[in-house]
Scaffold this motif. Sequence first.
Motif, PDB file in Angstrom:
ATOM      1  N   UNK A 140       6.274  -0.204  -2.033  1.00  0.00           N
ATOM      2  CA  UNK A 140       5.353   0.831  -2.519  1.00  0.00           C
ATOM      3  C   UNK A 140       4.448   0.275  -3.607  1.00  0.00           C
ATOM      4  N   UNK A 141       5.025  -0.499  -4.510  1.00  0.00           N
ATOM      5  CA  UNK A 141       4.235  -1.085  -5.591  1.00  0.00           C
ATOM      6  C   UNK A 141       3.198  -2.065  -5.062  1.00  0.00           C
ATOM      7  N   UNK A 142       3.576  -2.862  -4.054  1.00  0.00           N
ATOM      8  CA  UNK A 142       2.647  -3.818  -3.451  1.00  0.00           C
ATOM      9  C   UNK A 142       1.456  -3.104  -2.817  1.00  0.00           C
ATOM     10  N   UNK A 143       1.736  -2.032  -2.080  1.00  0.00           N
ATOM     11  CA  UNK A 143       0.662  -1.283  -1.429  1.00  0.00           C
ATOM     12  C   UNK A 143      -0.265  -0.660  -2.453  1.00  0.00           C
ATOM     13  N   UNK A 144       0.311  -0.048  -3.460  1.00  0.00           N
ATOM     14  CA  UNK A 144      -0.497   0.587  -4.505  1.00  0.00           C
ATOM     15  C   UNK A 144      -1.380  -0.430  -5.230  1.00  0.00           C
ATOM     16  N   UNK A 145      -0.812  -1.588  -5.518  1.00  0.00           N
ATOM     17  CA  UNK A 145      -1.533  -2.610  -6.279  1.00  0.00           C
ATOM     18  C   UNK A 145      -2.580  -3.321  -5.437  1.00  0.00           C
ATOM     19  N   UNK A 146      -2.208  -3.754  -4.233  1.00  0.00           N
ATOM     20  CA  UNK A 146      -3.089  -4.607  -3.432  1.00  0.00           C
ATOM     21  C   UNK A 146      -4.203  -3.856  -2.716  1.00  0.00           C
ATOM     22  N   UNK A 147      -4.082  -2.529  -2.619  1.00  0.00           N
ATOM     23  CA  UNK A 147      -5.144  -1.753  -1.970  1.00  0.00           C
ATOM     24  C   UNK A 147      -6.236  -1.358  -2.959  1.00  0.00           C
ATOM     25  N   UNK A 148      -6.102  -1.797  -4.214  1.00  0.00           N
ATOM     26  CA  UNK A 148      -7.077  -1.420  -5.243  1.00  0.00           C
ATOM     27  C   UNK A 148      -7.237   0.096  -5.360  1.00  0.00           C
ATOM     28  N   UNK A 149      -6.104   0.765  -5.252  1.00  0.00           N
ATOM     29  CA  UNK A 149      -6.054   2.214  -5.437  1.00  0.00           C
ATOM     30  C   UNK A 149      -6.598   3.012  -4.259  1.00  0.00           C
ATOM     31  N   UNK A 150      -6.868   2.359  -3.127  1.00  0.00           N
ATOM     32  CA  UNK A 150      -7.260   3.113  -1.933  1.00  0.00           C
ATOM     33  C   UNK A 150      -6.067   3.852  -1.359  1.00  0.00           C
ATOM     34  N   UNK A 151      -4.895   3.236  -1.431  1.00  0.00           N
ATOM     35  CA  UNK A 151      -3.695   3.809  -0.827  1.00  0.00           C
ATOM     36  C   UNK A 151      -2.549   3.864  -1.824  1.00  0.00           C
ATOM     37  N   UNK A 152      -1.821   4.962  -1.790  1.00  0.00           N
ATOM     38  CA  UNK A 152      -0.575   5.084  -2.543  1.00  0.00           C
ATOM     39  C   UNK A 152       0.497   5.530  -1.565  1.00  0.00           C
ATOM     40  N   UNK A 153       1.579   4.796  -1.508  1.00  0.00           N
ATOM     41  CA  UNK A 153       2.686   5.148  -0.632  1.00  0.00           C
ATOM     42  C   UNK A 153       3.570   6.168  -1.341  1.00  0.00           C
ATOM     43  N   UNK A 154       3.760   7.325  -0.717  1.00  0.00           N
ATOM     44  CA  UNK A 154       4.544   8.385  -1.357  1.00  0.00           C
ATOM     45  C   UNK A 154       5.770   8.786  -0.543  1.00  0.00           C
ATOM     46  N   UNK A 155       6.051   8.060   0.547  1.00  0.00           N
ATOM     47  CA  UNK A 155       7.248   8.375   1.305  1.00  0.00           C
ATOM     48  C   UNK A 155       7.391   7.503   2.538  1.00  0.00           C
ATOM     49  N   UNK A 156       8.647   7.310   2.935  1.00  0.00           N
ATOM     50  CA  UNK A 156       8.949   6.548   4.143  1.00  0.00           C
ATOM     51  C   UNK A 156       9.465   7.493   5.225  1.00  0.00           C
ATOM     52  N   UNK A 157       8.751   7.538   6.323  1.00  0.00           N
ATOM     53  CA  UNK A 157       9.177   8.326   7.479  1.00  0.00           C
ATOM     54  C   UNK A 157       9.699   7.376   8.551  1.00  0.00           C
ATOM     55  N   UNK A 158      10.338   7.958   9.560  1.00  0.00           N
ATOM     56  CA  UNK A 158      10.816   7.190  10.715  1.00  0.00           C
ATOM     57  C   UNK A 158      10.105   7.675  11.962  1.00  0.00           C
ATOM     58  N   UNK A 159       9.912   6.757  12.910  1.00  0.00           N
ATOM     59  CA  UNK A 159       9.427   7.154  14.236  1.00  0.00           C
ATOM     60  C   UNK A 159      10.513   6.864  15.264  1.00  0.00           C
ATOM     61  N   UNK A 160      11.752   6.926  14.822  1.00  0.00           N
ATOM     62  CA  UNK A 160      12.876   6.741  15.734  1.00  0.00           C
ATOM     63  C   UNK A 160      13.216   5.283  15.963  1.00  0.00           C
ATOM     64  N   UNK A 161      14.153   5.065  16.872  1.00  0.00           N
ATOM     65  CA  UNK A 161      14.523   3.706  17.267  1.00  0.00           C
ATOM     66  C   UNK A 161      13.898   3.438  18.627  1.00  0.00           C
ATOM     67  N   UNK A 162      13.205   2.331  18.732  1.00  0.00           N
ATOM     68  CA  UNK A 162      12.411   2.049  19.926  1.00  0.00           C
ATOM     69  C   UNK A 162      13.239   1.322  20.989  1.00  0.00           C
ATOM     70  N   UNK A 163      12.990   1.713  22.252  1.00  0.00           N
ATOM     71  CA  UNK A 163      13.637   1.116  23.402  1.00  0.00           C
ATOM     72  C   UNK A 163      12.593   0.753  24.454  1.00  0.00           C
ATOM     73  N   UNK A 164      12.995  -0.111  25.354  1.00  0.00           N
ATOM     74  CA  UNK A 164      12.170  -0.452  26.518  1.00  0.00           C
ATOM     75  C   UNK A 164      12.242   0.671  27.539  1.00  0.00           C
TER      76      UNK A 164
END
Length: 340
Positions: A140-164
Amino acid sequence: MTKKMKFLAFSLILFVSLVLAACGDDSSNSEDGKIKIIAAHNQTDQENPYQAGLLEFKEVAEAESDGKIEVEVHAGTIGTEESELVEKLKLGAADVVLVSPGFMTSTGIKEVDLFALPYLFESYDHWETVVDGEVGQKMAELINEKSNNDFKLVGYWSAGVRHYYGSKPLNSMDDLKGMTIRTQTSGIVADYWKQAGAVPTDVAWGELYQALQQDVVKSAENAYPYFVQQNHHTTNNGKFITETGHDYTTRFLLVNGKKFDSLTEEQQNAILAAAEASVEAEREAVYKQEEEYKQKAIDEGAEVNEIDRTPFIELAKPLQDQAAKDIGAEELLKQIRETE
């Protein structure tokens, strides 16, 4: 809420207080003190876990702000491609979006690709411990810092476990040889499928049902709630599902940093509370729908088989090592592997 989630939430709130101290109380509020937040994801099905998460975000943000925040939720209506949503967030045409690590690398934040590595996580418990803990905080800190304040990560979601899923079941890795598969066509994910013998092919998510139906691709990979809702399992090139479990997926809930910083402290806290609530709601929806949509696929004629994942995992490890070295995330990879 787990202790680790509380720790991440506390860290985010602390970060906000530092931003407020630096930037003052500049505000983008309207004259009546109300603001509108555009929140978007790329899935068009209203039953999708993403929709459950953003509706919870809307409810909590509006309640916590006493109606001074209005949240407008878009389910694929302002973009069905994550690249579109990232661009809209950056330009201010959206305020809250959900994106995968792969699409964040195009913004120049290469470390996020770590979360896209095949077989990085062993289980949902492992995944939650990582993203809700120290590794998640660092990302989260990397995203906030390296995007020059364009993006702030405020949560982690899941899109499930992927299968073939494809035109035939997989009984071994050899069954992938020459198989066209809809997946990422560049980066570590593409390299993995190439080394497994498959042919990565680029197809937009909204066009994948037709591509499977018309033999444009012979297979794809995703989690049950997503491909079953789109009826991919009803096509001849989607009816055979092999539970490869190659990706316990991570999705980033991002807000527009500049707009966020222009809000009052009260409004910012409402947004953070909404983000925290949305994480719990979305994950709960994903975990519940995993089994529901697996059963739906079986009931509608799909065939499901398991496979020895050991060769797949062994193939992934050296790719993980090289990728982590290339993106400067070797220590983070080590932390993930050591996390129980």
